[in-house]
Design a protein around this motif. Structure first.
Motif, PDB file in Angstrom:
ATOM      1  N   PHE A  63      -6.212  28.401  29.670  1.00  0.00           N
ATOM      2  CA  PHE A  63      -6.001  28.687  31.087  1.00  0.00           C
ATOM      3  C   PHE A  63      -6.950  27.884  31.969  1.00  0.00           C
ATOM      4  N   ALA A  64      -8.211  27.744  31.565  1.00  0.00           N
ATOM      5  CA  ALA A  64      -9.179  26.967  32.343  1.00  0.00           C
ATOM      6  C   ALA A  64      -8.758  25.501  32.415  1.00  0.00           C
ATOM      7  N   THR A  65      -8.267  24.968  31.317  1.00  0.00           N
ATOM      8  CA  THR A  65      -7.804  23.581  31.302  1.00  0.00           C
ATOM      9  C   THR A  65      -6.589  23.403  32.201  1.00  0.00           C
ATOM     10  N   VAL A  66      -5.648  24.320  32.126  1.00  0.00           N
ATOM     11  CA  VAL A  66      -4.458  24.248  32.982  1.00  0.00           C
ATOM     12  C   VAL A  66      -4.859  24.332  34.455  1.00  0.00           C
ATOM     13  N   LEU A  67      -5.811  25.200  34.776  1.00  0.00           N
ATOM     14  CA  LEU A  67      -6.257  25.305  36.164  1.00  0.00           C
ATOM     15  C   LEU A  67      -6.913  24.025  36.649  1.00  0.00           C
ATOM     16  N   TRP A  68      -7.670  23.363  35.792  1.00  0.00           N
ATOM     17  CA  TRP A  68      -8.275  22.090  36.190  1.00  0.00           C
ATOM     18  C   TRP A  68      -7.214  21.012  36.362  1.00  0.00           C
ATOM     19  N   LEU A  69      -6.178  21.027  35.542  1.00  0.00           N
ATOM     20  CA  LEU A  69      -5.075  20.079  35.730  1.00  0.00           C
ATOM     21  C   LEU A  69      -4.340  20.345  37.040  1.00  0.00           C
ATOM     22  N   LEU A  70      -4.168  21.630  37.373  1.00  0.00           N
ATOM     23  CA  LEU A  70      -3.564  21.973  38.657  1.00  0.00           C
ATOM     24  C   LEU A  70      -4.460  21.547  39.814  1.00  0.00           C
ATOM     25  N   MET A  71      -5.780  21.641  39.616  1.00  0.00           N
ATOM     26  CA  MET A  71      -6.725  21.189  40.632  1.00  0.00           C
ATOM     27  C   MET A  71      -6.520  19.700  40.911  1.00  0.00           C
ATOM     28  N   ILE A  72      -6.399  18.910  39.867  1.00  0.00           N
ATOM     29  CA  ILE A  72      -6.172  17.470  40.031  1.00  0.00           C
ATOM     30  C   ILE A  72      -4.852  17.238  40.765  1.00  0.00           C
ATOM     31  N   ASN A  73      -3.832  17.979  40.391  1.00  0.00           N
ATOM     32  CA  ASN A  73      -2.531  17.869  41.040  1.00  0.00           C
ATOM     33  C   ASN A  73      -2.634  18.205  42.534  1.00  0.00           C
ATOM     34  N   ASN A  74      -3.395  19.230  42.875  1.00  0.00           N
ATOM     35  CA  ASN A  74      -3.539  19.624  44.274  1.00  0.00           C
ATOM     36  C   ASN A  74      -4.324  18.590  45.081  1.00  0.00           C
ATOM     37  N   PHE A  75      -5.358  18.017  44.498  1.00  0.00           N
ATOM     38  CA  PHE A  75      -6.106  16.988  45.213  1.00  0.00           C
ATOM     39  C   PHE A  75      -5.296  15.692  45.327  1.00  0.00           C
ATOM     40  N   LEU A  76      -4.415  15.439  44.357  1.00  0.00           N
ATOM     41  CA  LEU A  76      -3.503  14.297  44.481  1.00  0.00           C
ATOM     42  C   LEU A  76      -2.508  14.513  45.625  1.00  0.00           C
ATOM     43  N   LEU A  77      -2.197  15.770  45.918  1.00  0.00           N
ATOM     44  CA  LEU A  77      -1.334  16.065  47.060  1.00  0.00           C
ATOM     45  C   LEU A  77      -2.014  15.636  48.360  1.00  0.00           C
ATOM     46  N   VAL A  78      -3.292  15.926  48.479  1.00  0.00           N
ATOM     47  CA  VAL A  78      -4.038  15.504  49.671  1.00  0.00           C
ATOM     48  C   VAL A  78      -4.011  13.982  49.786  1.00  0.00           C
ATOM     49  N   TYR A  79      -4.251  13.289  48.688  1.00  0.00           N
ATOM     50  CA  TYR A  79      -4.193  11.823  48.670  1.00  0.00           C
ATOM     51  C   TYR A  79      -2.801  11.336  49.079  1.00  0.00           C
ATOM     52  N   ALA A  80      -1.772  11.992  48.539  1.00  0.00           N
ATOM     53  CA  ALA A  80      -0.395  11.582  48.820  1.00  0.00           C
ATOM     54  C   ALA A  80      -0.055  11.747  50.296  1.00  0.00           C
ATOM     55  N   VAL A  81      -0.566  12.776  50.919  1.00  0.00           N
ATOM     56  CA  VAL A  81      -0.291  12.983  52.339  1.00  0.00           C
ATOM     57  C   VAL A  81      -0.994  11.922  53.171  1.00  0.00           C
ATOM     58  N   LEU A  82      -2.218  11.628  52.828  1.00  0.00           N
ATOM     59  CA  LEU A  82      -2.978  10.647  53.608  1.00  0.00           C
ATOM     60  C   LEU A  82      -2.384   9.253  53.517  1.00  0.00           C
ATOM     61  N   TYR A  83      -1.813   8.903  52.351  1.00  0.00           N
ATOM     62  CA  TYR A  83      -1.259   7.571  52.154  1.00  0.00           C
ATOM     63  C   TYR A  83       0.268   7.543  52.056  1.00  0.00           C
ATOM     64  N   LYS A  84       0.908   8.679  52.375  1.00  0.00           N
ATOM     65  CA  LYS A  84       2.377   8.809  52.422  1.00  0.00           C
ATOM     66  C   LYS A  84       3.050   8.366  51.127  1.00  0.00           C
ATOM     67  N   LYS A  85       2.614   8.941  50.019  1.00  0.00           N
ATOM     68  CA  LYS A  85       3.177   8.654  48.692  1.00  0.00           C
ATOM     69  C   LYS A  85       4.195   9.747  48.340  1.00  0.00           C
ATOM     70  N   LEU A  86       5.458   9.455  48.568  1.00  0.00           N
ATOM     71  CA  LEU A  86       6.513  10.442  48.335  1.00  0.00           C
ATOM     72  C   LEU A  86       6.599  10.874  46.879  1.00  0.00           C
ATOM     73  N   LEU A  87       6.373   9.964  45.952  1.00  0.00           N
ATOM     74  CA  LEU A  87       6.470  10.289  44.531  1.00  0.00           C
ATOM     75  C   LEU A  87       5.449  11.364  44.137  1.00  0.00           C
ATOM     76  N   LEU A  88       4.226  11.253  44.631  1.00  0.00           N
ATOM     77  CA  LEU A  88       3.203  12.254  44.309  1.00  0.00           C
ATOM     78  C   LEU A  88       3.502  13.601  44.960  1.00  0.00           C
ATOM     79  N   ILE A  89       4.047  13.571  46.170  1.00  0.00           N
ATOM     80  CA  ILE A  89       4.408  14.832  46.830  1.00  0.00           C
ATOM     81  C   ILE A  89       5.545  15.500  46.064  1.00  0.00           C
ATOM     82  N   GLY A  90       6.523  14.717  45.636  1.00  0.00           N
ATOM     83  CA  GLY A  90       7.620  15.261  44.831  1.00  0.00           C
ATOM     84  C   GLY A  90       7.146  15.811  43.500  1.00  0.00           C
ATOM     85  N   THR A  91       6.180  15.133  42.889  1.00  0.00           N
ATOM     86  CA  THR A  91       5.612  15.622  41.628  1.00  0.00           C
ATOM     87  C   THR A  91       4.903  16.948  41.843  1.00  0.00           C
ATOM     88  N   TRP A  92       4.149  17.054  42.934  1.00  0.00           N
ATOM     89  CA  TRP A  92       3.458  18.317  43.259  1.00  0.00           C
ATOM     90  C   TRP A  92       4.483  19.428  43.424  1.00  0.00           C
TER      91      TRP A  92
END
Length: 157
Positions: A63-92
């Motif tokens: 569970f801790a590992t899955v939560l850290w992977l979700l953390m990375i996914n959530n921070f990638l969402l912030v990156y995707a919004v700032l740089y308008k990366k539709l693929l990363l937003i869709g993945t999120w």
């Protein structure tokens, strides 16, 4: 359902950034708490009871590992919004729709899961609305640039 604002007052872009940062930070804290339990080899009674038929250490580590992977996914969402990366937003969106469905099962077991599922459900609608907004803008831009290149070709002929 399509939203135009986050919490009725903020642009969707900032709402998506807030959602990604807050879920990312929450997943990081809970993941750290899980790893702390593993290092100390001390588990609260409710954790031992929840995993009573399985090895508690392995389950908490998973569970801790899955939560850290979700953390990375959530921070990638912030990156995707700032740089308008539709693929990363869709993945999120895809990953968090699955998390939403899996969390529905645990809502009956824990009141905190009920709060998380409510917030995640709203954030999924916000991110989907922002994704749709970006998709429409990108489609309009590609159509207008195609028309401009066709006009240049006609003037060169």
């Amino acid at each position: 359902m399509h939203l135009r604002k986050f919490l009725c007052c903020m642009p969707l872009k900032y709402g998506v950034i807030i959602a990604g940062a807050s879920f990312g930070l929450l997943d990081f804290i809970i993941g750290c708490y899980g790893w702390n339990m593993l290092i100390k080899n001390e588990f609260p009674k409710f954790v031992v009871e929840f995993f009573r038929t399985m090895d508690t250490r392995i389950c908490v580590a998973g569970f801790a590992t899955v939560l850290w992977l979700l953390m990375i996914n959530n921070f990638l969402l912030v990156y995707a919004v700032l740089y308008k990366k539709l693929l990363l937003i869709g993945t999120w969106l895809l990953i968090n729709y699955m998390v939403f469905l899996f969390t529905l099962v645990t809502v009956l077991l824990d009141s905190w899961a009920f709060i998380r599922i409510g917030c995640l459900g709203y954030c999924l609608i916000v991110v989907k609305s922002y994704y749709t907004e970006l998709s429409v803008v990108e489609a309009v831009e590609s159509d207008s640039s195609r028309g401009a290149s066709e006009s240049e070709d006609e003037s060169n002929a």
